[in-house]
Design a protein around this motif. Structure first.
Motif, PDB file in Angstrom:
ATOM      1  N   GLU A   1       6.317 -17.738 -38.518  1.00  0.00           N
ATOM      2  CA  GLU A   1       6.198 -17.337 -37.109  1.00  0.00           C
ATOM      3  C   GLU A   1       4.745 -17.330 -36.635  1.00  0.00           C
ATOM      4  O   GLU A   1       4.446 -17.796 -35.545  1.00  0.00           O
TER       5      GLU A   1
ATOM      6  N   THR B   1       1.888  -8.835 -39.344  1.00  0.00           N
ATOM      7  CA  THR B   1       2.410  -8.590 -38.006  1.00  0.00           C
ATOM      8  C   THR B   1       3.768  -7.907 -38.048  1.00  0.00           C
ATOM      9  O   THR B   1       4.160  -7.241 -37.095  1.00  0.00           O
TER      10      THR B   1
ATOM     11  N   HIS C   1       6.712  -9.685 -39.205  1.00  0.00           N
ATOM     12  CA  HIS C   1       7.813 -10.639 -39.364  1.00  0.00           C
ATOM     13  C   HIS C   1       8.331 -10.540 -40.797  1.00  0.00           C
ATOM     14  O   HIS C   1       7.532 -10.471 -41.730  1.00  0.00           O
TER      15      HIS C   1
HETATM   16 ZN   LIG Z   1       4.167 -13.331 -39.009  1.00  0.00          ZN
END
Ligand SMILES: [Zn+2]
Length: 116
Positions: A17, A37, A39
């Motif tokens: 991502e 982050t 994900h």
């Molecule tokens: Zn990520």
């Protein structure tokens, strides 16, 4: 060097991502991965995402080769029109090589998408 709790062990993989480094979560079975982050992915998700990226990269390379072949043929035609026959022939030979590369790459792509 700050790390969130239970961030796991960094592994040499990047997040599909955001491109961030992934860590393998310590207790998850089957293994799960998470980036900074947030994900999160299973190993199966990562394999699928990687396959899609690989496919897109091959498709992009194929388009580049096809455009290159067209350009070489166009330049060769111009060379022929102005009487530069040797240059035209050289360009056409190069175009044929590029076409062969594209043909091989298209074969690879067929294996990638058709196989599995
Ligand atoms: Zn990520």
């Amino acid at each position: 060097m700050e790390q969130p709790p239970a961030s796991g062990r960094p592994v040499p993989l990047t997040c599909p991502e955001c491109g961030g480094t992934l860590s393998e979560l310590p207790v998850a079975r089957p293994p799960r991965y998470r980036c900074h982050t947030g994900h999160a992915f299973t190993a199966t998700d990562l394999v699928s995402a990687q396959a899609r990226r690989n496919d897109a990269a091959l498709q992009s390379s194929l388009r580049v080769l096809q455009v290159r072949e067209q350009l070489l043929r166009r330049v060769a035609a111009v060379s022929r029109n102005i009487g530069e026959e040797a240059q035209a022939q050289a360009g056409l030979r190069q175009a044929a090589k590029v076409r062969e590369q594209a043909r091989r790459l298209a074969g690879l792509l067929e294996q990638e998408t058709g196989g599995a």
